[in-house]
Design a protein around this motif. Sequence first.
Motif, PDB file in Angstrom:
ATOM      1  N   PHE A  75       1.194  -0.983  -0.406  1.00  0.00           N
ATOM      2  CA  PHE A  75       0.212   0.668   0.385  1.00  0.00           C
ATOM      3  C   PHE A  75       0.356   0.944   0.065  1.00  0.00           C
ATOM      4  O   PHE A  75       0.507   2.330  -0.293  1.00  0.00           O
ATOM      5  CB  PHE A  75      -0.824   0.121   0.831  1.00  0.00           C
ATOM      6  CG  PHE A  75      -1.907   0.539   0.826  1.00  0.00           C
ATOM      7  CD1 PHE A  75      -3.353   0.636   0.226  1.00  0.00           C
ATOM      8  CD2 PHE A  75      -2.069   1.884   1.694  1.00  0.00           C
ATOM      9  CE1 PHE A  75      -4.088   1.766  -0.092  1.00  0.00           C
ATOM     10  CE2 PHE A  75      -2.981   3.296   1.346  1.00  0.00           C
ATOM     11  CZ  PHE A  75      -3.667   3.012   0.386  1.00  0.00           C
ATOM     12  N   GLY A  76       2.164   1.420   0.197  1.00  0.00           N
ATOM     13  CA  GLY A  76       3.097   2.540   0.441  1.00  0.00           C
ATOM     14  C   GLY A  76       3.124   2.018  -1.398  1.00  0.00           C
ATOM     15  O   GLY A  76       3.396   3.852  -1.292  1.00  0.00           O
ATOM     16  N   ALA A  77       3.369   1.753  -2.429  1.00  0.00           N
ATOM     17  CA  ALA A  77       2.979   1.932  -3.492  1.00  0.00           C
ATOM     18  C   ALA A  77       2.413   2.528  -4.354  1.00  0.00           C
ATOM     19  O   ALA A  77       2.071   4.043  -4.910  1.00  0.00           O
ATOM     20  CB  ALA A  77       3.288   0.155  -3.951  1.00  0.00           C
ATOM     21  N   PHE A  78       0.704   2.076  -3.812  1.00  0.00           N
ATOM     22  CA  PHE A  78      -0.447   2.825  -3.583  1.00  0.00           C
ATOM     23  C   PHE A  78      -0.366   4.647  -2.963  1.00  0.00           C
ATOM     24  O   PHE A  78      -0.261   5.364  -4.438  1.00  0.00           O
ATOM     25  CB  PHE A  78      -1.333   2.509  -3.034  1.00  0.00           C
ATOM     26  CG  PHE A  78      -3.068   3.380  -3.609  1.00  0.00           C
ATOM     27  CD1 PHE A  78      -3.682   1.985  -4.225  1.00  0.00           C
ATOM     28  CD2 PHE A  78      -3.646   3.944  -2.869  1.00  0.00           C
ATOM     29  CE1 PHE A  78      -5.032   2.280  -4.463  1.00  0.00           C
ATOM     30  CE2 PHE A  78      -4.728   4.703  -2.859  1.00  0.00           C
ATOM     31  CZ  PHE A  78      -5.376   3.877  -4.786  1.00  0.00           C
ATOM     32  N   CYS A  79       0.604   4.868  -2.635  1.00  0.00           N
ATOM     33  CA  CYS A  79       0.726   6.570  -2.147  1.00  0.00           C
ATOM     34  C   CYS A  79       0.902   6.745  -2.905  1.00  0.00           C
ATOM     35  O   CYS A  79       1.368   8.450  -3.543  1.00  0.00           O
ATOM     36  CB  CYS A  79       1.733   6.199  -0.442  1.00  0.00           C
ATOM     37  SG  CYS A  79       0.187   5.121   0.579  1.00  0.00           S
ATOM     38  N   MET A  80       2.503   6.228  -3.388  1.00  0.00           N
ATOM     39  CA  MET A  80       3.810   6.500  -4.098  1.00  0.00           C
ATOM     40  C   MET A  80       2.669   6.932  -6.102  1.00  0.00           C
ATOM     41  O   MET A  80       2.784   8.073  -6.690  1.00  0.00           O
ATOM     42  CB  MET A  80       4.594   6.002  -4.733  1.00  0.00           C
ATOM     43  CG  MET A  80       5.691   6.353  -5.959  1.00  0.00           C
ATOM     44  SD  MET A  80       6.564   7.984  -5.292  1.00  0.00           S
ATOM     45  CE  MET A  80       7.974   8.371  -6.304  1.00  0.00           C
ATOM     46  N   GLY A  81       2.328   5.817  -6.105  1.00  0.00           N
ATOM     47  CA  GLY A  81       1.211   5.666  -7.404  1.00  0.00           C
ATOM     48  C   GLY A  81      -0.097   6.832  -7.496  1.00  0.00           C
ATOM     49  O   GLY A  81       0.282   7.633  -8.305  1.00  0.00           O
ATOM     50  N   ALA A  82      -0.134   7.328  -6.422  1.00  0.00           N
ATOM     51  CA  ALA A  82      -1.465   8.503  -6.344  1.00  0.00           C
ATOM     52  C   ALA A  82      -0.124   9.660  -6.275  1.00  0.00           C
ATOM     53  O   ALA A  82      -1.159  11.030  -7.526  1.00  0.00           O
ATOM     54  CB  ALA A  82      -2.165   8.706  -4.603  1.00  0.00           C
ATOM     55  N   SER A  83       0.586  10.065  -5.957  1.00  0.00           N
ATOM     56  CA  SER A  83       1.314  10.966  -6.386  1.00  0.00           C
ATOM     57  C   SER A  83       2.197  11.720  -7.602  1.00  0.00           C
ATOM     58  O   SER A  83       2.275  12.213  -8.273  1.00  0.00           O
ATOM     59  CB  SER A  83       2.975  11.354  -5.005  1.00  0.00           C
ATOM     60  OG  SER A  83       2.471  10.735  -3.646  1.00  0.00           O
ATOM     61  N   ILE A  84       2.317   9.826  -8.540  1.00  0.00           N
ATOM     62  CA  ILE A  84       2.774  10.397 -10.121  1.00  0.00           C
ATOM     63  C   ILE A  84       1.492  10.599 -10.628  1.00  0.00           C
ATOM     64  O   ILE A  84       1.823  11.380 -11.311  1.00  0.00           O
ATOM     65  CB  ILE A  84       3.078   8.830 -10.065  1.00  0.00           C
ATOM     66  CG1 ILE A  84       4.368   8.731  -9.560  1.00  0.00           C
ATOM     67  CG2 ILE A  84       3.078   9.227 -11.858  1.00  0.00           C
ATOM     68  CD1 ILE A  84       4.644   7.115 -10.322  1.00  0.00           C
ATOM     69  N   GLY A  85      -0.264  10.089 -10.173  1.00  0.00           N
ATOM     70  CA  GLY A  85      -1.762  10.595 -10.556  1.00  0.00           C
ATOM     71  C   GLY A  85      -1.300  11.620 -10.647  1.00  0.00           C
ATOM     72  O   GLY A  85      -2.441  12.400 -11.412  1.00  0.00           O
ATOM     73  N   TRP A  86      -1.187  12.054  -9.365  1.00  0.00           N
ATOM     74  CA  TRP A  86      -1.220  13.969  -9.381  1.00  0.00           C
ATOM     75  C   TRP A  86      -0.770  14.287 -10.542  1.00  0.00           C
ATOM     76  O   TRP A  86      -2.455  15.626  -9.999  1.00  0.00           O
ATOM     77  CB  TRP A  86      -1.171  13.912  -7.546  1.00  0.00           C
ATOM     78  CG  TRP A  86      -0.638  15.331  -7.553  1.00  0.00           C
ATOM     79  CD1 TRP A  86      -2.310  15.871  -6.604  1.00  0.00           C
ATOM     80  CD2 TRP A  86      -0.307  16.708  -8.216  1.00  0.00           C
ATOM     81  NE1 TRP A  86      -1.454  17.351  -6.017  1.00  0.00           N
ATOM     82  CE2 TRP A  86      -0.952  17.588  -7.173  1.00  0.00           C
ATOM     83  CE3 TRP A  86       1.241  16.583  -8.379  1.00  0.00           C
ATOM     84  CZ2 TRP A  86      -0.154  19.307  -6.830  1.00  0.00           C
ATOM     85  CZ3 TRP A  86       1.703  18.554  -8.849  1.00  0.00           C
ATOM     86  CH2 TRP A  86       1.068  18.964  -7.696  1.00  0.00           C
TER      87      TRP A  86
END
Length: 467
Positions: free
Chosen positions: A18-29
């Motif tokens: 889920f830490g990767a989900f946090c990073m993915g959200a930052s990329i998608g932002w």
Amino acid sequence: MSRGSVLPQYIAGLSASFGAFCMGASIGWSSPVETMITEGDAYGMAVSSSQFGWVSSLLTLGATCVCIPIGFMIDWIGRRPTMLALIPPYMVGWILMIFANNLAMLYVGRFILGMCGGAFCVTAPMYCTEISTTSLRGTIGSFFQLLIVSGVLYGYIVGAFLELLTINILCAILPIIFAVVHFFMPESPVYLALKGRQDDAAKALQWLRGKDADIQDELKEILEETQKSNDAEKVNVFAALKRPLTRKGLAIAVLLQMFQQWTGINAILFYSASIFEETGVGIEGKYCAILIAVVQVVTTVVAVAIIDKAGRRILLLISAFFMAITTCLMGVYFQMQTSDPTSVESIGWLPISSICIFIVFFSIGFGPVPWLIMAELFSEDIKSVAGSIAGTSNWLSAFLVTLLFPILKSSINPGPTFWIFTVIAVIAFFYCIFFVPETKGKTIVEIQHILGGGKVEKTEKSDDQKS
């Protein structure tokens, strides 16, 4: 002997990832908010396109800078404590993004978010492979990529329909969710055994295999392997990196990470909205970006399901082959558009189709497999540092691609820019044919033997055998 349950492994693997989900959200932002920030007054200040380019790129630069230091930290305090320790700085990063009233706050906030996300990119795959049985290592090791692309989709969706402040808040709560869930997960049994905490290793392994599972054989194997590592003559990191097997494994891991980025994935993700708007297909860029992310999530789910059946190497080959074809087609489209805009009026579907197909085949191969192989190739005493070097190469490549893509688009035009990605995909294809070993179902001893030029006889392995 009771085979136990696979559910605890899935829960622990998903929670770490889920830490990767946090990073993915930052990329998608980045993609959906670009127009809000550069053309509107979402932050109450003027931000040029070039300045926003740095706002986007600093995420990957932050990830680049943290990978090697985090490799030492996860050996010092452990996998689970390292991931939990990332939450306070993660929150600082998002607080800066929420309350930014000048460019410096935006720059620092994105850099911190990148550092935290990059740290997860080293720690989570290692944790996932260490808690898994050999038969599930590929599946659980691929959760990391699945959660990254799911996070990107999350960023695209909230960015498409909400105001900037709400977007930032919804992204900021994600690290808190991670902390609440992962707090209850066990530490890696391999790490505990390395530190001589045999009772704790047994408790963690029992939790991961289920309360009714017989863990004695697997625990004995883990303790024997870690004891060999502890009994071996201690050498410094630089000496360990000079070992022939480590150098060979590092070359494979680093080049796969570089190929993952230099075939163009982050250029497409960060600038997907603007790419589709330039094609003039009549669909808003933000909706095309969501389409891309949905395709990526669905295909990554397929990859997670088949990676332990099909194998790593064949998925890389298929992935590179189709990425080369699709980036070539994108190059042809944009070259035609540059030469004569009217010539592409009837084929506006081509770039969308090509990018979706690119995403499909990236997601089954070069998306999840480099992260998984990075966590599989190395012996325990050098795994953290070697994985950190490979992770650094990934994020440095992502930073350079993100920064150079708009520059190349404007200087040599989009067509030749995509053809550069084509050439790199072709090189990646032939590299995988000649140099990348198959690690499916292999223990670390077998993988090290393969790297040394030996062959491993194909044998049936118990579901509870641990790498």
